[in-house]
Design a protein around this motif. Structure first.
Motif, PDB file in Angstrom:
ATOM      1  N   ASP B 461       0.830  -1.211   0.000  1.00  0.00           N
ATOM      2  CA  ASP B 461       0.000   0.000   0.000  1.00  0.00           C
ATOM      3  C   ASP B 461       0.869   1.269   0.000  1.00  0.00           C
ATOM      4  O   ASP B 461       0.518   2.281  -0.618  1.00  0.00           O
ATOM      5  CB  ASP B 461      -0.986  -0.003   1.172  1.00  0.00           C
ATOM      6  CG  ASP B 461      -0.311  -0.262   2.508  1.00  0.00           C
ATOM      7  OD1 ASP B 461       0.653  -1.069   2.557  1.00  0.00           O
ATOM      8  OD2 ASP B 461      -0.730   0.323   3.521  1.00  0.00           O
ATOM      9  N   GLY B 462       2.015   1.196   0.669  1.00  0.00           N
ATOM     10  CA  GLY B 462       2.919   2.354   0.686  1.00  0.00           C
ATOM     11  C   GLY B 462       3.562   2.560  -0.680  1.00  0.00           C
ATOM     12  O   GLY B 462       3.569   3.671  -1.222  1.00  0.00           O
ATOM     13  N   PHE B 486      -1.124  -5.473  -1.308  1.00  0.00           N
ATOM     14  CA  PHE B 486      -1.083  -6.113   0.011  1.00  0.00           C
ATOM     15  C   PHE B 486      -1.249  -4.983   1.032  1.00  0.00           C
ATOM     16  O   PHE B 486      -0.289  -4.320   1.419  1.00  0.00           O
ATOM     17  CB  PHE B 486       0.226  -6.882   0.206  1.00  0.00           C
ATOM     18  CG  PHE B 486       0.239  -8.227  -0.484  1.00  0.00           C
ATOM     19  CD1 PHE B 486      -0.344  -8.395  -1.735  1.00  0.00           C
ATOM     20  CD2 PHE B 486       0.806  -9.354   0.119  1.00  0.00           C
ATOM     21  CE1 PHE B 486      -0.353  -9.635  -2.376  1.00  0.00           C
ATOM     22  CE2 PHE B 486       0.803 -10.594  -0.506  1.00  0.00           C
ATOM     23  CZ  PHE B 486       0.229 -10.730  -1.753  1.00  0.00           C
ATOM     24  N   ASN B 488      -1.721  -3.519   4.177  1.00  0.00           N
ATOM     25  CA  ASN B 488      -1.579  -3.661   5.632  1.00  0.00           C
ATOM     26  C   ASN B 488      -1.575  -2.296   6.331  1.00  0.00           C
ATOM     27  O   ASN B 488      -1.287  -2.199   7.510  1.00  0.00           O
ATOM     28  CB  ASN B 488      -0.305  -4.448   5.973  1.00  0.00           C
ATOM     29  CG  ASN B 488       0.894  -3.919   5.204  1.00  0.00           C
ATOM     30  OD1 ASN B 488       0.944  -2.746   4.844  1.00  0.00           O
ATOM     31  ND2 ASN B 488       1.873  -4.778   4.961  1.00  0.00           N
ATOM     32  N   ALA B 490       0.474  -0.064   6.383  1.00  0.00           N
ATOM     33  CA  ALA B 490       1.739   0.146   7.100  1.00  0.00           C
ATOM     34  C   ALA B 490       2.908   0.089   6.136  1.00  0.00           C
ATOM     35  O   ALA B 490       2.817  -0.496   5.058  1.00  0.00           O
ATOM     36  CB  ALA B 490       1.921  -0.938   8.162  1.00  0.00           C
ATOM     37  N   LEU B 491       3.976   0.698   6.566  1.00  0.00           N
ATOM     38  CA  LEU B 491       5.270   0.509   5.919  1.00  0.00           C
ATOM     39  C   LEU B 491       5.882  -0.678   6.668  1.00  0.00           C
ATOM     40  O   LEU B 491       6.728  -0.542   7.546  1.00  0.00           O
ATOM     41  CB  LEU B 491       6.115   1.773   6.054  1.00  0.00           C
ATOM     42  CG  LEU B 491       5.498   3.017   5.396  1.00  0.00           C
ATOM     43  CD1 LEU B 491       6.224   4.296   5.816  1.00  0.00           C
ATOM     44  CD2 LEU B 491       5.523   2.888   3.874  1.00  0.00           C
ATOM     45  N   GLN B 492       5.340  -1.846   6.324  1.00  0.00           N
ATOM     46  CA  GLN B 492       5.479  -2.991   7.200  1.00  0.00           C
ATOM     47  C   GLN B 492       6.910  -3.457   7.401  1.00  0.00           C
ATOM     48  O   GLN B 492       7.299  -3.845   8.495  1.00  0.00           O
ATOM     49  CB  GLN B 492       4.618  -4.149   6.665  1.00  0.00           C
ATOM     50  CG  GLN B 492       4.573  -5.367   7.556  1.00  0.00           C
ATOM     51  CD  GLN B 492       3.971  -5.069   8.922  1.00  0.00           C
ATOM     52  OE1 GLN B 492       3.155  -4.145   9.065  1.00  0.00           O
ATOM     53  NE2 GLN B 492       4.385  -5.819   9.921  1.00  0.00           N
TER      54      GLN B 492
HETATM   55 MG   LIG Z   1       2.211  -1.786   3.513  1.00  0.00          MG
END
Ligand SMILES: [Mg+2]
Ligand SMILES: Cc1ncc(C[n+]2csc(CCOP(=O)(O)OP(=O)(O)O)c2C)c(N)n1
Lengths: 79, 592
Positions: B461-462, B486, B488, B490-492
């Motif tokens: 997403d980022g 994907f 989430n 977040a910058l997972q």
């Molecule tokens: Mg992400």
């Protein structure tokens, strides 16, 4: 201490590229002379550092298309 | 002179050819079918020369999009495409893509406009020293100063980008030069191109390499991206079968080996597969081909350096780029040459047929099995989507020849571990630079190069939000790609590091629910789904790819469960990989 001699076209862009690589080498640039000859620059460097790092520098410099010739060796009187 | 230097923007006069007209002709003789980019004052004349020509101009929404698309294009087509941007901000927006292409050895030719020569250095509107900026991240850069150099500079840039180890090149074209009347001669650009033609590999070194390989107990072949450019996949597979040597890859090298080849262990390294880490760390002879010994693959070099120095491990390194041999690890045998040619000759030197080390190979297979079991258990007990299992569903949905592109982050690392590549060259990722925002534009470029192939972008997403503006091209140019986000929020990958390396001090890695990706899709006139089950995910993606329809998939993933393992923490050695829960295996081989 090793000597690296390079021929490039007489262009500051080419010289700038040579310097851009040299500044990333883990060697000390003890001396550098740029001489102008016909349509060429001859760059002579004296570098101090571990053998592998000098080789790194020579190999990286030799990747530049503007480096028309490069050789490396002992410091000699022709410098 | 026909045009006023520095002043006039010079509309085309039909009675004489301008430098840019000559350039457009040269593009055609070099087989350039597309020019990607965004025009502006300093590059308008080049665009003008493309008017009505048999070259498609592809208008992006950001120059970064154009240059990543050029990367995707080149990796599929095997040849460069031209990116044209204006001076100043246009040129500066190419920088990330040039660095990315340089790190991953991708050929492309960028052409930037420049202010007129008579105002050089006066800080004129949109003047930027782009050759100075891109000097360390291009294989070749040239600022054209005289009209007669322009076509010669382009030819040099094109040829250098593909010769030997590929890479990006840039030509900076001042505005007055573009508009000059084209001279009827070409000035030679003083360069040495021949140095990029690889020498024939040294037969004595190959003989020695062959000797080490047939004497090996636990050989391994480490495959890098160079194998793809060289087309050496058949030779790698033949060597592996002959020597019973497992194959391990780097991240770019992942695209070189069909993943259903039984001796392929997968990529090794920071987020590689455990059996691949084990195969590398326990090998007594390593044949490394077309790879630059990245810290991402090795974690750290000390163990390898010590083992090679002491003679416990024999390291054979084949690379087209002399400067890579010994750069990070000094090999036992270093061979400069084209991978395909070197490996073909190496195969001829294998006079003894070695025996398979079945026990060792069985041990590696067991590690693989244990990982798959552990992950299946974790994924099955996860109430929401698990990235590992989502990739299995996507793989079932995507035809074997699907070109898969990724963003950068945890989702990318999951694909490194769990995405099976079947056809060489069909996995495209930003490996060396790790550039978020790569996926959407690179997928568009891949589709432009191969309209008959399904293209799937697996994005974060980022990463998606960095270049999603280029989605406009899906409809503008009929480039139906499928994007699976994907999501989430977040910058997972960074968050994972915060959890494990910074005592869970979570800062600047969690996103809000904005934007709504379904609405983004709608804005670009693209269908979108937010699946709730793996079955829905699989069927939606399968349908879109089958029907050559664009689709955006918003795949909700709970950030808390999104921990990518295995993980060799930065600076650790391969055998200390953190493994998923329930996978109780050691990665150090014990003979007895
Ligand atoms: Mg992400
Ligand atoms: C342009 C850029 N900025 C920052 C980073 C540092 N970085 C690496 S991974 C990552 C997170 C990526 O987030 P996302 O695309 O959502 O993928 P996820 O890790 O969540 O799967 C960041 C910020 C980077 N690689 N590239």
């Amino acid at each position: 201490m090793r000597r690296i001699s390079i021929s490039t076209p007489k262009s500051l862009d080419a010289l700038g590229r040579v310097i851009a690589i040299t500044r990333r080498a883990k060697v000390q640039l003890v001396d550098m002379v740029v001489a102008s000859e016909d349509s060429m620059y001859r760059v002579h460097m004296k570098v101090e550092g571990p053998h592998d790092e000098v080789q790194w520098l020579v190999a990286k410099l030799d990747k530049l298309p503007e480096v028309l010739r490069i050789d490396e060796g002992d410091i000699d009187i022709n410098y | 002179m026909l045009f006023n230097v520095g002043g006039s923007f010079g509309a085309h006069t039909r009675d004489s050819k301008r430098v840019v007209d000559k350039l457009a002709e040269t593009f055609k003789t070099y087989g350039v079918k597309h020019v990607l980019g965004i025009p502006g004052g300093s590059i308008m004349s080049l665009y003008d020369a493309l008017y009505g020509q048999d070259i498609d101009v592809v208008l992006f929404r950001h120059e970064q999009g154009a240059i990543h698309a050029a990367e995707g294009y080149a990796r599929v087509a095997g040849r460069p495409v031209v990116v044209a941007a204006t001076s100043g901000p246009g040129a500066a927006n190419l920088v990330t893509g040039l660095a990315d292409a340089y790190m991953d050895s991708t050929p492309l030719v960028a052409i930037t406009g420049q202010v007129a020569t008579n105002i050089f250095g006066r800080d004129g509107f949109q003047e930027t020293d782009i050759p100075g900026i891109v000097t360390p991240i291009t294989k070749f850069v040239y600022q054209v100063r005289r009209p007669a150099e322009a076509t010669a500079a382009f030819k040099a840039a094109y040829e250098i980008s593909v010769l030997g180890r590929p890479g990006p090149t840039l030509i900076d074209l001042p505005r007055d030069i573009q508009l000059n009347a084209a001279p009827d001669y070409e000035e030679r650009i003083q360069i040495n191109k021949e140095k990029f033609i690889p020498p024939p590999p040294d037969p004595e070194k190959l003989r020695l390499a062959a000797k080490h390989l047939v004497e090996a107990n636990r050989p391994v072949i480490l495959v890098g991206g160079g194998v793809i450019w060289s087309g050496a996949t058949p030779e790698v597979l033949e060597l592996s079968k002959t020597l019973y040597a497992p194959i391990v890859s780097t991240l770019p090298g992942k695209a070189a080996v069909p993943h259903d080849f039984p001796l392929y262990m997968g990529p090794a390294g920071m987020h590689g597969r455990a059996e691949a880490d084990a195969a590398l760390a326990n090998a007594d002879v390593i044949l490394a081909v077309g790879t630059r010994f990245s810290d991402r693959t090795w974690g750290r070099f000390k163990e390898l350096q010590d083992a090679v120095r002491s003679g416990r491990v024999k390291l054979i390194h084949v690379d087209i780029d002399q400067s890579e041999i010994g750069k990070n690890v000094k090999p036992t045998v270093g061979i400069v040459g084209d991978a395909k040619e070197a490996l073909r000759k190496l195969i001829d030197f294998l006079d003894v047929v070695p025996k398979a080390n079945q026990k060792y190979l069985g041990w590696l297979q067991e590690i693989r099995k244990r990982y798959e079991e552990a992950m299946a258990k974790i994924a099955d007990s996860t109430p929401s989507f698990h990235p590992w299992k989502a990739l299995k569903a996507l793989r079932r949905a995507a035809p074997r020849d699907t070109i898969t592109v990724t963003g950068v982050g945890s989702h990318q690392m999951w694909t490194e571990i769990a995405w099976d590549v079947y056809e060489p060259g069909t996995y495209i990722t930003s490996a060396g630079l790790g550039t978020m925002g790569f996926c959407v534009p690179a997928a568009l470029g891949a589709k432009l190069a191969a309209r008959d192939k399904p293209v799937l972008c697996i994005d974060g997403d980022g990463s998606f939000q960095m270049t999603m503006n280029n989605l406009a091209l899906v409809r503008d140019y009929d480039l139906p790609i499928v994007v699976a986000i994907f999501d989430n929020r977040a910058l997972q990958l960074v968050k994972q590091w915060q959890i494990y390396l910074y005592q869970r001090r979570i800062i600047a890695t969690e996103f809000s629910q904005r934007p709504d990706f379904l609405k983004i899709a709608e804005a670009y006139d693209i269908d979108a789904v937010k699946p709730e089950t793996y079955e829905q995910l699989e069927s939606a993606v399968a349908r879109a790819l089958r029907n050559n329809e664009p689709l955006i998939v918003d795949l909700t993933i709970n950030s808390e469960i999104d921990i990518v393992l295995p993980w060799v923490k930065p600076g650790d050695w391969l055998t200390s990989a953190v493994l998923p829960e329930g996978m109780d295996v050691k990665l150090v081989y014990e003979e007895n």
